[in-house]
Design a protein around this motif. Structure first.
Motif, PDB file in Angstrom:
ATOM      1  N   ILE A 299       0.866  -1.174   0.000  1.00 13.38           N
ATOM      2  CA  ILE A 299       0.000   0.000   0.000  1.00 13.38           C
ATOM      3  C   ILE A 299       0.907   1.229   0.000  1.00 13.38           C
ATOM      4  N   ILE A 300       0.679   2.124  -0.949  1.00 11.96           N
ATOM      5  CA  ILE A 300       1.422   3.384  -0.999  1.00 11.96           C
ATOM      6  C   ILE A 300       0.384   4.489  -0.839  1.00 11.96           C
ATOM      7  N   ASP A 301       0.303   5.028   0.380  1.00  7.20           N
ATOM      8  CA  ASP A 301      -0.759   5.972   0.705  1.00  7.20           C
ATOM      9  C   ASP A 301      -0.400   6.722   1.975  1.00  7.20           C
ATOM     10  N   ASP A 302      -0.659   8.028   2.003  1.00  4.17           N
ATOM     11  CA  ASP A 302      -0.335   8.840   3.171  1.00  4.17           C
ATOM     12  C   ASP A 302      -1.491   8.967   4.160  1.00  4.17           C
ATOM     13  N   ASP A 303      -2.644   8.404   3.851  1.00  2.29           N
ATOM     14  CA  ASP A 303      -3.822   8.487   4.720  1.00  2.29           C
ATOM     15  C   ASP A 303      -3.785   7.339   5.732  1.00  2.29           C
ATOM     16  N   SER A 304      -3.326   7.626   6.941  1.00  6.12           N
ATOM     17  CA  SER A 304      -3.114   6.574   7.935  1.00  6.12           C
ATOM     18  C   SER A 304      -4.419   5.887   8.350  1.00  6.12           C
ATOM     19  N   VAL A 305      -5.529   6.615   8.363  1.00  6.51           N
ATOM     20  CA  VAL A 305      -6.813   6.004   8.720  1.00  6.51           C
ATOM     21  C   VAL A 305      -7.194   4.963   7.667  1.00  6.51           C
ATOM     22  N   TYR A 306      -7.086   5.340   6.394  1.00  8.65           N
ATOM     23  CA  TYR A 306      -7.386   4.418   5.297  1.00  8.65           C
ATOM     24  C   TYR A 306      -6.450   3.208   5.337  1.00  8.65           C
ATOM     25  N   VAL A 307      -5.156   3.467   5.504  1.00 10.03           N
ATOM     26  CA  VAL A 307      -4.164   2.388   5.520  1.00 10.03           C
ATOM     27  C   VAL A 307      -4.464   1.404   6.655  1.00 10.03           C
ATOM     28  N   ASN A 308      -4.750   1.916   7.835  1.00 12.86           N
ATOM     29  CA  ASN A 308      -5.057   1.032   8.974  1.00 12.86           C
ATOM     30  C   ASN A 308      -6.313   0.216   8.737  1.00 12.86           C
ATOM     31  N   LEU A 309      -7.320   0.813   8.123  1.00 11.64           N
ATOM     32  CA  LEU A 309      -8.554   0.092   7.814  1.00 11.64           C
ATOM     33  C   LEU A 309      -8.274  -1.049   6.832  1.00 11.64           C
TER      34      LEU A 309
ATOM     35  N   ILE B 112       0.760  -7.383  -5.543  1.00 14.92           N
ATOM     36  CA  ILE B 112      -0.266  -6.350  -5.716  1.00 14.92           C
ATOM     37  C   ILE B 112       0.249  -5.057  -5.101  1.00 14.92           C
ATOM     38  N   ILE B 113       0.026  -3.940  -5.791  1.00 10.73           N
ATOM     39  CA  ILE B 113       0.311  -2.618  -5.240  1.00 10.73           C
ATOM     40  C   ILE B 113      -0.973  -1.793  -5.309  1.00 10.73           C
ATOM     41  N   PHE B 114      -1.332  -1.190  -4.169  1.00  9.91           N
ATOM     42  CA  PHE B 114      -2.437  -0.233  -4.104  1.00  9.91           C
ATOM     43  C   PHE B 114      -1.806   1.152  -3.985  1.00  9.91           C
ATOM     44  N   LEU B 115      -2.011   2.003  -4.983  1.00 16.54           N
ATOM     45  CA  LEU B 115      -1.332   3.292  -5.067  1.00 16.54           C
ATOM     46  C   LEU B 115      -2.317   4.453  -5.010  1.00 16.54           C
ATOM     47  N   ASP B 116      -2.100   5.342  -4.050  1.00 13.81           N
ATOM     48  CA  ASP B 116      -2.873   6.572  -3.967  1.00 13.81           C
ATOM     49  C   ASP B 116      -2.263   7.573  -4.943  1.00 13.81           C
ATOM     50  N   LEU B 117      -3.056   8.526  -5.414  1.00 21.16           N
ATOM     51  CA  LEU B 117      -2.533   9.530  -6.339  1.00 21.16           C
ATOM     52  C   LEU B 117      -2.049  10.782  -5.618  1.00 21.16           C
ATOM     53  N   ASN B 118      -2.785  11.219  -4.618  1.00 23.05           N
ATOM     54  CA  ASN B 118      -2.488  12.486  -3.953  1.00 23.05           C
ATOM     55  C   ASN B 118      -1.733  12.263  -2.657  1.00 23.05           C
ATOM     56  N   MET B 119      -0.413  12.455  -2.729  1.00 22.98           N
ATOM     57  CA  MET B 119       0.459  12.275  -1.566  1.00 22.98           C
ATOM     58  C   MET B 119       1.525  13.362  -1.587  1.00 22.98           C
ATOM     59  N   PRO B 120       2.072  13.677  -0.419  1.00 23.00           N
ATOM     60  CA  PRO B 120       3.191  14.630  -0.381  1.00 23.00           C
ATOM     61  C   PRO B 120       4.488  13.965  -0.867  1.00 23.00           C
ATOM     62  N   VAL B 121       5.505  14.727  -1.030  1.00 21.09           N
ATOM     63  CA  VAL B 121       6.859  14.323  -1.424  1.00 21.09           C
ATOM     64  C   VAL B 121       6.881  13.838  -2.878  1.00 21.09           C
ATOM     65  N   MET B 122       6.271  12.692  -3.158  1.00 19.65           N
ATOM     66  CA  MET B 122       6.142  12.198  -4.530  1.00 19.65           C
ATOM     67  C   MET B 122       4.748  11.604  -4.673  1.00 19.65           C
ATOM     68  N   ASP B 123       3.951  12.173  -5.569  1.00 23.03           N
ATOM     69  CA  ASP B 123       2.580  11.672  -5.715  1.00 23.03           C
ATOM     70  C   ASP B 123       2.528  10.393  -6.547  1.00 23.03           C
ATOM     71  N   GLY B 124       1.336   9.845  -6.665  1.00 24.45           N
ATOM     72  CA  GLY B 124       1.157   8.581  -7.371  1.00 24.45           C
ATOM     73  C   GLY B 124       1.534   8.640  -8.841  1.00 24.45           C
ATOM     74  N   TRP B 125       1.266   9.781  -9.494  1.00 25.91           N
ATOM     75  CA  TRP B 125       1.607   9.908 -10.911  1.00 25.91           C
ATOM     76  C   TRP B 125       3.115   9.840 -11.106  1.00 25.91           C
ATOM     77  N   GLU B 126       3.859  10.574 -10.268  1.00 25.32           N
ATOM     78  CA  GLU B 126       5.323  10.563 -10.374  1.00 25.32           C
ATOM     79  C   GLU B 126       5.873   9.162 -10.097  1.00 25.32           C
ATOM     80  N   PHE B 127       5.323   8.515  -9.063  1.00 26.78           N
ATOM     81  CA  PHE B 127       5.764   7.154  -8.743  1.00 26.78           C
ATOM     82  C   PHE B 127       5.526   6.229  -9.934  1.00 26.78           C
TER      83      PHE B 127
END
Length: 135
Positions: free
Chosen positions: A10-20, A62-77
């Motif tokens: 999981i590549i995501d900065d939303d800790s609530v979503y990630v924990n769920l 499997i990779i779950f990738l968020d688009l909107n993240m700080p530092v490097m977003d999903g598009w750049e990744f």
């Protein structure tokens, strides 16, 4: 379902979503291990590091990738990951998971080489069970 997925990511900065999602994956025993990165740069550093010593168990299926993240977003990744992903010698199924319902984002993601599907948050238990059963 056949063999259980060995490793998901999981590549995501939303800790609530990630924990769920982590709790659902663990409760449903959908995979053996889970990698979590808070942004694309952390994830890319991991993938670049294992390129020098590719080991099957270090490569997620499997990779779950968020688009909107700080530092490097999903598009750049995605742009950088797509250029190295074939070096792993393993099929890696990538899903975009975003809260964006912008049709341009959805179309762009679905047209990118290497992206299996675009899922809109929140992802359901059924979505996850379906994804892990077909990989």
């Amino acid at each position: 379902m056949g063999d259980k997925i060995g490793l998901a990511c999981i590549i995501d900065d939303d800790s609530v979503y990630v924990n769920l999602v982590k709790r659902i994956i663990e409760a449903k025993q959908l995979c053996k291990n889970l990698l979590v990165f808070e942004n694309g740069k952390e994830a890319l550093s991991y993938f670049e590091a294992i390129l020098t010593n590719v080991s099957e168990e270090n490569i997620p299926e499997i990779i779950f990738l968020d688009l909107n993240m700080p530092v490097m977003d999903g598009w750049e990744f995605l742009e950088k990951f797509i250029s190295i992903k074939n070096n792993f010698g393993k099929v890696i199924t990538l899903y975009i998971v975003s809260s964006s319902i912008n049709p341009l984002d959805i179309t762009k993601a679905k047209n990118m080489k290497g992206v299996k599907d675009y899922l809109i948050k929140p992802v359901t238990i059924e979505d996850l069970e379906s994804i892990f059963s077909i990989v």
